[in-house]
Write a protein that holds these residues in place. Sequence first.
Motif, PDB file in Angstrom:
ATOM      1  N   SER A  10      86.401  37.583   5.344  1.00 12.12           N
ATOM      2  CA  SER A  10      86.444  38.484   6.492  1.00 12.12           C
ATOM      3  C   SER A  10      86.454  37.695   7.793  1.00 12.12           C
ATOM      4  N   HIS A  46      85.324  39.120  10.494  1.00 13.89           N
ATOM      5  CA  HIS A  46      84.364  39.869  11.305  1.00 13.89           C
ATOM      6  C   HIS A  46      82.971  39.754  10.709  1.00 13.89           C
ATOM      7  N   ASN A 102      78.937  41.794  11.075  1.00 18.69           N
ATOM      8  CA  ASN A 102      78.249  43.002  11.525  1.00 18.69           C
ATOM      9  C   ASN A 102      76.962  42.608  12.227  1.00 18.69           C
ATOM     10  N   GLU A 110      80.843  45.836  14.762  1.00 20.62           N
ATOM     11  CA  GLU A 110      81.587  44.784  14.081  1.00 20.62           C
ATOM     12  C   GLU A 110      82.277  43.931  15.139  1.00 20.62           C
ATOM     13  N   GLU A 165      75.980  37.013  11.293  1.00 21.87           N
ATOM     14  CA  GLU A 165      75.867  38.246  10.518  1.00 21.87           C
ATOM     15  C   GLU A 165      74.429  38.763  10.567  1.00 21.87           C
TER      16      GLU A 165
END
Length: 71
Positions: A3, A5, A7, A16, A58
């Motif tokens: 990914s 991105h 969170n 996000e 994250e």
Amino acid sequence: MKSKHINIVLNDQPLEVEIAITAEMLLQQLNRHQPGTALAINQVIIPRTDWETCQLREGDNILLFQAIAGG
């Protein structure tokens, strides 16, 4: 496939963001880079001088607020 991105939580709202974002970049994107803005990540105040190098991770819990002088 990895990914691009992560969170985070910003002022109690899930968000996000890009994986290589710094605190400085986040504030620019949110248009919240006014004088007096203060930033805490995981309950630790981050000095404005460190925003450019402060990499978000994250799950970071970010609190963005206006510092108010007074006494």
